[in-house]
Scaffold this motif. Structure first.
Motif, PDB file in Angstrom:
ATOM      1  N   GLU A 259      -8.923   0.732   4.778  1.00  0.00           N
ATOM      2  CA  GLU A 259      -8.473  -0.928   4.152  1.00  0.00           C
ATOM      3  C   GLU A 259      -7.338  -1.229   4.919  1.00  0.00           C
ATOM      4  OE1 GLU A 259     -10.822  -0.232  -0.115  1.00  0.00           O
ATOM      5  OE2 GLU A 259      -8.703  -0.613   0.026  1.00  0.00           O
TER       6      GLU A 259
ATOM      7  N   TYR B 168       0.875  -1.359   0.033  1.00  0.00           N
ATOM      8  CA  TYR B 168      -0.024   0.151  -0.124  1.00  0.00           C
ATOM      9  C   TYR B 168       0.863   1.216  -0.039  1.00  0.00           C
ATOM     10  CZ  TYR B 168      -3.225   3.504   1.901  1.00  0.00           C
ATOM     11  OH  TYR B 168      -4.044   4.666   2.124  1.00  0.00           O
TER      12      TYR B 168
ATOM     13  N   ARG C 267     -11.233   5.957   3.057  1.00  0.00           N
ATOM     14  CA  ARG C 267     -11.381   4.381   2.459  1.00  0.00           C
ATOM     15  C   ARG C 267      -9.977   3.724   2.578  1.00  0.00           C
ATOM     16  NH1 ARG C 267     -12.802   2.994  -3.837  1.00  0.00           N
ATOM     17  NH2 ARG C 267     -11.825   0.818  -3.440  1.00  0.00           N
ATOM     18  N   TYR C 268      -9.143   4.231   2.149  1.00  0.00           N
ATOM     19  CA  TYR C 268      -7.742   3.747   1.675  1.00  0.00           C
ATOM     20  C   TYR C 268      -7.075   3.487   3.189  1.00  0.00           C
ATOM     21  CZ  TYR C 268      -8.680   3.639  -3.199  1.00  0.00           C
ATOM     22  OH  TYR C 268      -9.457   3.616  -4.351  1.00  0.00           O
TER      23      TYR C 268
ATOM     24  N   GLU D  42      -5.000   8.514  -5.726  1.00  0.00           N
ATOM     25  CA  GLU D  42      -6.303   7.663  -5.407  1.00  0.00           C
ATOM     26  C   GLU D  42      -6.356   7.650  -3.932  1.00  0.00           C
ATOM     27  OE1 GLU D  42      -5.817   3.721  -6.739  1.00  0.00           O
ATOM     28  OE2 GLU D  42      -7.844   3.503  -7.404  1.00  0.00           O
ATOM     29  N   ALA D  43      -5.322   7.349  -3.451  1.00  0.00           N
ATOM     30  CA  ALA D  43      -5.285   7.395  -1.794  1.00  0.00           C
ATOM     31  C   ALA D  43      -5.402   8.918  -1.144  1.00  0.00           C
ATOM     32  CB  ALA D  43      -4.057   6.960  -1.246  1.00  0.00           C
TER      33      ALA D  43
END
Ligand code: HEM
Length: 402
Positions: free
Chosen positions: A33, A16, A29-30, A22-23
């Motif tokens: 996760e 990750y 969200r990320y 995106e992150a």
């Protein structure tokens, strides 16, 4: 995210990258996760250990002997990042923090609270001249309010104040990997850095406000000249974006949750709860860090001596092991003050009373003037590596009285 989980007690690994576009667009969200993957994760790309869950974050934050502040993930020197306090352990840290806390004495806080309330009332009354108004809450409320009250408190000159947001933005992107975004933010921040260097010196900052108090400590021989300037600079860097964030984020949260605004309107004494819930729901600081001073165990995982660590405050604030229904914005939740958005332990935020007072002043003024609020467009998330917030929150305020 792929895993190469190995022997028991070895920290799970992940590829990750918390800094991809995106992150950064959706860290809730990320990073969430990552938290659901494990409480401690070795991020192989950066060779950094991320601590992701509430209980483990509390353990690490409180154990200053095992988890030192002398270094941390992405801790290279940067002119935007004063090393004072945040990068110190006791006894140096204790001595400076004790002096710095004098800036937030009861008398100072009372005077500032009155000024914050007056300014917030003027700002919101000025905006609500009509029954309906549309604006960008980040620009027209959060930034405008903090630029005025925070820089008045610091004793900064009026000219050039608009630059501070670029300095603060670069500061919150400086304990981060040296990628394109890092260099872009530093380039945008360069003129602001010059302004800050100039206005943290004795000749300018030493004339009024907190700056004057700091340089008086220097004159009394309690602080070196260099540390005096570093301290003023640290307050400039730490107290701007974060509080623009807590104010703007509260407007976003209430615009998205009209039932909660109606509840607060009916029960204004819930305002302090509302502030804590905003800080939990949208923490302005995504992570800070530590370095493992010795080999240490967290949640059964062995963290090697010298490991660079990220303390992922934002992911902890949505940890379902601690928070019931963590993705709901609920100003009446039970353990509302359990968040660690100001950190925890000896490095807990120096300016947290100021941040709460500023946010309370704006929410109180909004409560007297705004009956309901709604988003008029999609908010824009800031492209900030260490901070979390919005660059734009288009909103409509409605009032029956005007
Ligand atoms: C909502 C607003 C704010 C948030 C969310 C916030 C958050 C934080 C966090 C997470 C830390 C680091 C904790 C750690 O690593 O253990 C911190 C430290 C610090 N903050 Fe804040 N902060 C805010 C506002 C302010 C303000 C207004 C000031 C100054 C007036 C300030 C000054 C500092 C300083 C000097 C430190 C270093 C403390 C130490 O190392 O002992 N912050 N803050």
């Amino acid at each position: 995210m792929t895993s190469t989980d190995s022997a028991p007690s070895a920290v799970p690994t992940s590829d990750y990258d918390p800094f991809t576009t995106e992150a950064l667009a959706d860290p809730i969200r990320y990073d969430g996760e990552l938290r659901e993957y494990a409480s401690v994760v070795h991020l192989t790309k950066y060779d950094v250990y991320a601590v992701t869950r509430q209980d483990q974050l509390r353990q690490v934050g409180r154990d200053r002997k095992k988890f030192s502040n002398k270094s941390r993930a992405f801790a290279d020197l940067s002119p935007y990042k004063p090393t004072l306090m945040l990068f110190q352990d006791p006894p140096e840290h204790t001595a400076i923090k004790k002096l710095a806390l004098e800036l937030f004495s009861k008398e100072n806080l009372q005077a500032l609270d009155a000024a914050f309330r007056d300014e917030a009332e003027q700002l919101i009354a000025g905006v609500m001249t009509d029954g309906a108004v549309e604006l960008d809450a980040v620009d027209a409320i959060g930034t405008k309010f903090i630029t005025k009250v925070f820089l008045d408190a610091l004793g900064a000159p009026e000219e050039g104040r608009e630059l501070l947001k670029h300095f603060a933005d670069a500061a919150l992107n400086s304990t981060a990997p040296k990628n394109d975004l890092y260099y872009r933010k530093h380039a945008i921040g360069a003129p602001a850095l010059e302004w800050v260097e100039e206005n943290t010196k004795r000749e300018t900052a030493g004339q009024q406000g907190w700056g004057k108090q700091v340089y008086t400590m220097v004159d009394e021989g309690r602080l070196s000249e260099e540390d005096g300037q570093q301290l003023v600079k640290l307050v400039f860097a730490a107290g701007f974006d974060t509080t623009v964030g807590s104010i703007s984020n509260s407007i976003r949260a209430f615009a998205d949750n009209p039932d909660q605004w109606a509840l607060l309107k009916e029960n204004p004494d819930l305002v302090d709860n509302a502030i804590e819930e905003v800080l939990r729901y949208y923490p302005p600081v995504r992570y800070t860090g530590r370095v493992a001073a010795v080999e240490s165990e967290v949640d059964g995982y062995v963290i090697p001596e010298g490991a660079q660590m990220m303390t992922m405050w934002l992911s902890g604030s949505r940890d379902p092991r601690f928070w019931e229904n963590p993705d709901a914005f609920d100003i009446r939740r039970e353990n509302i003050s359990g968040h660690m958005s100001f950190g925890v332990g000896i490095h807990a935020c120096l300016g947290q009373h100021i941040a709460r007072m500023e946010t309370r002043a704006v929410l109180t003024a909004l409560l007297s003037h705004v009956d309901s609020m709604q988003l008029t467009g999609e908010p824009e998330v800031s492209d900030n590596m260490q901070g979390f917030g919005f660059t734009k929150i288009p909103v409509r305020f409605l009032s029956k009285r005007s």
